[in-house]
Design an enzyme around this catalytic site. Structure first.
Site, PDB file in Angstrom:
ATOM      1  N   SER A 103       4.840  -5.700  -1.997  1.00 49.81           N
ATOM      2  CA  SER A 103       4.977  -4.274  -2.281  1.00 49.81           C
ATOM      3  C   SER A 103       5.622  -3.532  -1.120  1.00 49.81           C
ATOM      4  CB  SER A 103       3.609  -3.698  -2.658  1.00 49.81           C
ATOM      5  OG  SER A 103       3.737  -2.440  -3.273  1.00 49.81           O
TER       6      SER A 103
ATOM      7  N   GLY B  48       0.805  -1.216   0.000  1.00 49.91           N
ATOM      8  CA  GLY B  48       0.000   0.000   0.000  1.00 49.91           C
ATOM      9  C   GLY B  48       0.834   1.260   0.000  1.00 49.91           C
ATOM     10  N   GLY B  49       2.086   1.155  -0.466  1.00 50.17           N
ATOM     11  CA  GLY B  49       2.932   2.329  -0.597  1.00 50.17           C
ATOM     12  C   GLY B  49       3.325   2.968   0.719  1.00 50.17           C
TER      13      GLY B  49
END
Length: 522
Positions: free
Chosen positions: A204, A124-125
């Site tokens: 991620s 989710g960055g």
């Protein structure tokens, strides 16, 4: 009448997938006792015992805001663990009180079962995401393991750095993950888990943080293996100078830039004030002057088995930001990113590579994927594999996910996302959130590949080796001059040479020029 009411209650529990708790569902932790509940994995008869919102640290609020995670505050009595925790604050949603894990184990697990443990940190960055959307029940049930999904501080709450902060400054989101792992080591045996077999599974931004954990000497002993999905251990890390500049911007936005004690000032801000300034700044990254891949190259990492990989068209969905661009816009963008190497890049990625209204977007997607410029996939992932596999004493397993028809949440109905960034998550967590809607569109062939992938991941969690009965052999990356697993539909998954991946993503070119660190945002 009483019998009728009781019958209705039982029926309601059955249809909701939740059964009443038994003594087996009361578990002691260092904070106190928890009572979980039993639910059914959708579409199966499998039962999974679930414990939601289990605290692994004190709430990071008040004086604990921007401190390393503090010990859990004990509670009295039996705490019901049947409601999902709020996500860590992100934009206008979530809470600062968010340092929780969700725990899933096969029904009937005894305290002495010593099941392997997979601990999942979401992506989710580092500005979004949550644990509950990644429902670990199916993965736990199919593999007879315990799955733990964790939350960590996001945005400015997790990555601000200011004078006066403790050793976690700029990396609270990373050290929260380490604190959760340490909590698991200390407590998971009471849930029937093996405290000596804990694998960190990430994707991620979760993987970005896991890269920092891999090279943190203090993390030695926290994990027995690491899974990195869509991360190259190169990108999305701020230097100390960059982090300080970002933090100065934050102080100006919150009007704490002229305070005598900036840390005291920001600790007094409301959650809403911090969240608004955090959102205005946008990106927040871990802090280090040395990319993790460089430390790995130098042999300075905790050296545990690693399973890592990426999706075939990682950057395709990112192309939706450029749908109004012309060929001229695209060519100027390429020149900005690779300078004197632009002519060669434009030969490999010409503006007319694709046809139709999304032609420019698709070629930009290929450029983002192959260059690895956002750390998601492509040739920088191959670089990481090569560095990890230099030490033959630890196993490295690499994959390429190649179902380009995987269901995604498309921004435009007629835009082909292919195997974009995070698209593989539907196959691991099909039963909650955005992935539930996508999984409803899966074909039988895709369901079969999904189960195969969950088996590989489950095997790695159990033995730090993805191989198992009835699965195509997955060779270590160091075998045969470089091998990786191509995950494909219709029973076509197979080990392929690294040269296949290199050719697919034009790595001869990308490895001949400097790494593109610019994200290429418009």
């Amino acid at each position: 009448m009483m019998k009728k009411l009781l019958s209705c209650a039982v029926a309601l529990a059955f249809f909701s997938g939740v059964a009443s708790a038994s003594s087996n569902l009361v578990v002691s932790t260092e904070g106190g006792q928890l009572e979980g509940f039993t639910k059914t994995v959708p579409g199966t008869q499998s039962k999974v015992e679930t414990f939601l919102a289990v605290p692994f640290a004190a709430a990071p609020v008040g004086e604990n805001r921007w401190k390393s995670a503090q010990p859990v505050v004990p509670w009295k009595g039996v705490k019901k663990a049947n409601k999902a925790p709020q996500a860590c604050r992100q934009g206008d949603v979530g809470s600062e009180d968010c340092l929780y894990v969700n725990i899933y184990r096969p029904a009937g697990t005894k305290k002495d079962a010593k099941l392997a443990v997979g601990v999942y940190a979401h992506g989710g960055g580092n500005t979004g995401g949550n644990a509950t959307e990644h429902d670990g029940a199916r993965l736990a049930s199919e593999n007879n393991i315990i799955v733990v999904t964790l939350q960590y501080r996001l945005g400015a709450f997790g990555f601000l750095t200011l004078p006066g902060m403790d050793e976690s400054a700029g990396n609270f989101g990373v050290t929260d993950t380490e604190s959760a792992l340490a909590w698991v080591r200390r407590n998971i045996a009471n849930f029937g888990g093996d405290a000596d077999n804990v694998v960190l599974m990430t994707e991620s931004a979760g993987s970005t943080n896991a890269c920092r954990i891999l090279v943190d000497p203090k993390a030695k002993g926290l994990v027995d293996g690491v899974i990195l999905q869509s991360e190259d251990c190169i990108h999305d890390v701020d230097t100390v100078k960059q982090a300080q500049a970002r933090s100065e911007q934050f102080l100006k936005l919150t009007k704490c830039d002229e305070a005598k004690d900036a840390l005291s000032c920001v600790r007094k801000l409301s959650t809403e004030q911090v969240a608004a300034a955090s959102k205005s700044i946008g990106l927040w990254n871990p802090v280090s002057d040395v990319p993790a891949v460089e430390a790995i190259r130098q042999g300075k990492w905790i050296k545990v088995p690693v399973l890592s990989g990426s999706n075939k068209e990682e950057g395709r969905s990112a192309g939706t930001a450029y749908t109004d661009w012309t060929a001229k816009d695209y060519e100027a963008w390429v020149k900005r990113l690779v300078g004197k190497n632009a002519p060669e890049a434009l030969k490999l990625y010409p503006a007319d590579k694709y046809q139709g209204k999304y032609a420019i977007s698709y070629v930009i997607g290929d450029f983002i994927t192959d260059s690895g410029m956002r750390g998601l996939g492509g040739c920088t992932n191959l670089t990481l594999a090569q560095e990890l596999s230099k030490d033959k004493s630890v196993a490295t397993y690499i994959y390429t996910f190649e179902d380009s028809t995987v269901p995604t949440s498309r921004k435009f109905a007629d835009y082909d996302d292919a195997a974009s960034h995070a698209s593989e998550l539907t196959y691991f967590f099909p039963d909650a959130g955005q992935y539930q809607a996508r999984s409803a569109k899966m074909t039988e062939a895709q369901k079969a590949l999904a189960k195969e992938m969950r088996q590989y991941w489950g095997n790695f969690i159990k033995s730090q080796n993805p191989n198992g009965k009835s699965l195509p052999q997955w060779k270590r990356f160091s075998d045969d001059g470089g091998s990786m697993m191509a995950l494909r539909l219709n029973g076509q998954s197979q080990s392929v040479p690294a040269s296949y991946f290199s050719d697919l993503h034009q790595c001869k070119f990308w490895h001949s020029i400097p790494i593109v660190l610019d994200r290429g945002d418009r």
